[in-house]
Design an enzyme around this catalytic site. Structure first.
Site, PDB file in Angstrom:
ATOM      1  N   TYR A   1      -9.332   0.968   3.092  1.00 32.23           N
ATOM      2  CA  TYR A   1      -8.022   1.545   3.446  1.00 32.23           C
ATOM      3  C   TYR A   1      -6.954   0.727   2.730  1.00 32.23           C
ATOM      4  O   TYR A   1      -6.969  -0.511   2.775  1.00 32.23           O
ATOM      5  CB  TYR A   1      -7.775   1.482   4.954  1.00 32.23           C
ATOM      6  CG  TYR A   1      -6.360   1.864   5.332  1.00 32.23           C
ATOM      7  CD1 TYR A   1      -6.057   3.156   5.748  1.00 32.23           C
ATOM      8  CD2 TYR A   1      -5.316   0.940   5.243  1.00 32.23           C
ATOM      9  CE1 TYR A   1      -4.759   3.513   6.059  1.00 32.23           C
ATOM     10  CE2 TYR A   1      -4.014   1.300   5.554  1.00 32.23           C
ATOM     11  CZ  TYR A   1      -3.733   2.587   5.962  1.00 32.23           C
ATOM     12  OH  TYR A   1      -2.451   2.940   6.263  1.00 32.23           O
TER      13      TYR A   1
ATOM     14  N   GLU B   1      -0.363   6.139   1.426  1.00 25.72           N
ATOM     15  CA  GLU B   1      -1.585   5.706   2.115  1.00 25.72           C
ATOM     16  C   GLU B   1      -2.790   6.370   1.462  1.00 25.72           C
ATOM     17  O   GLU B   1      -2.746   7.554   1.126  1.00 25.72           O
ATOM     18  CB  GLU B   1      -1.489   6.099   3.594  1.00 25.72           C
ATOM     19  CG  GLU B   1      -2.707   5.799   4.420  1.00 25.72           C
ATOM     20  CD  GLU B   1      -2.542   6.292   5.856  1.00 25.72           C
ATOM     21  OE1 GLU B   1      -1.978   5.544   6.666  1.00 25.72           O
ATOM     22  OE2 GLU B   1      -2.951   7.428   6.150  1.00 25.72           O
TER      23      GLU B   1
END
Length: 390
Positions: free
Chosen positions: A101, A185
């Site tokens: 991530y 993101e």
């Protein structure tokens, strides 16, 4: 403004971030055709602005074009956390070895950006924070310094990511700064078995306050382009309508319904949405034209609302105050000379010079324009006309 995943993907690709080949489809046959062009075996992903798509059944692997068509048929029309799926992205599958991530988010309180990184990608970062907060690294980024080679290496090391990710971290930072984004993101960012760093998903939130730095281009296909230094980004119907409204200075939000709503004042528009829902119909939008209702403003508002393919009728609900109702009516009449009215339009005028405004509309006698004396009556008529148009 949040971008759909396929928009974020195209934006990443423009900045040199590796992404899987993909196409967007709004029908099951189109998904089948896309799968054929992409090699047959594909991932079909619901395009909605919310997380948890996989858990809801909105992300599925299809082994061949026929399966892609069947899968798209199952996903299109799904409700995922209150969002109806109107499009799917059909993408090449990737042979994943490791998942991570990475993201950048604005820290408003400190006037800095945070780089967030974790070696536990592929699941919602909130779950990782709740279960193992130590597995999520947060590194402050000075906007003036940016993400240098040294800073990218620091972020990767803090998050337990391989050093090879540093280049992608720098490119994502460029996306954030050049596109005036509040959030960028990628979850997951993966290392493939061949050693490539690939963004399998993407989430980007653009700062609406920077819209003046963007020139918008619109397409009949329901796409929009953000003409920045990085070039155009394709988009979806809701976004291009919101972008078009924003470019015209209108406060517009796309909703999932069939009755277009235009009003002057946020409170009045909110009340109108409730009344429309109470009549058994669903509002298609929130559009506040504010205190001014000139011909240009009304034309712009009608153009945006009528540009929504889901709209079956339009309700204009105006309370005359500083701007009198006769001025609003004049605006509507002049707007009808520049906008081709293709859906029934219900108008309710009340307040300052309402009688004169109604007379102006009656004199114009447009066959698709209906008048109502009360908000309840106008909402009921708009709901009725929307139902007839089905």
């Amino acid at each position: 403004m949040d971008l759909f995943e396929h928009q974020a993907r195209e934006l990443f690709e423009r900045y040199g971030v590796l992404v899987p080949r993909a196409e967007v489809a709004d029908s099951a046959p189109a998904a089948r055709a896309a799968a054929g062009r992409l090699g047959g075996r594909v991932v079909v992903k619901a395009q909605v602005k919310t997380g948890g798509r996989g858990k809801a059944g909105g992300v599925k692997l299809a082994v061949d074009p026929a399966a892609a068509e069947l899968t798209a048929r199952q996903i299109l029309g799904m409700d995922i956390k209150g969002h109806t799926v109107h499009r799917v992205m059909v993408a090449e599958p990737v042979d994943v070895e490791r998942e991570f991530y990475v993201g950048y988010a604005l820290d408003r309180a400190r006037g800095r950006f945070l780089a967030i990184a974790s070696a536990e990608g592929g699941m919602e970062i909130e779950e990782v924070v709740a279960r193992r907060p130590e597995a999520v690294a947060r590194i402050e980024v000075d906007p003036e310094e940016g993400v240098t080679e040294a800073k990218a290496a620091e972020i990767a090391a803090a998050g337990g990511l391989p050093a090879e990710v540093a280049g992608t971290l720098r490119r994502l930072w460029t996306v954030l700064t050049e596109q005036d984004a509040l959030l960028v993101e990628v979850n997951p960012l993966v290392v493939t078995r061949g050693g490539a760093i690939v963004a399998l998903d993407g989430k980007v939130t653009l700062d609406d306050n920077a819209n003046f730095r963007r020139a918008y281009a619109y397409e009949d296909t329901g796409g929009f382009g953000l003409e920045a230094e990085a070039g155009p980004v394709a988009g979806g119907a809701g976004d291009w309508l919101e972008a078009k409204a924003a470019a015209k200075g209108l406060n517009y939000v796309k909703l999932d319904g069939q009755v277009g709503v235009i009003g002057n004042g946020a409170g009045l528009v909110m009340s109108t949405l409730d009344v429309v829902a109470g009549c058994g119909a669903r509002p298609a939008d929130f559009l506040d034209i504010g205190g001014g209702a000139s011909a240009e403003v009304m034309a712009d508002g009608l153009s945006v609302v009528l540009g929504d393919p889901d709209v079956r009728s339009v309700l204009v609900n105006v309370f005359g105050g500083i701007t009198a109702c006769d001025a609003v009516a004049e605006g509507i009449v002049r707007a009808l000379d520049t906008v081709t009215l293709t859906k029934p339009l219900v108008v309710r005028l009340d307040g300052n010079s309402a009688a004169r405004g109604r007379a102006i509309l009656a004199e114009r006698a447009h066959p698709l324009v209906h008048q109502a004396d009360t908000m309840d009556g106008a909402a009921a008529r708009a709901a009725e006309l929307a139902a007839v148009a089905v």
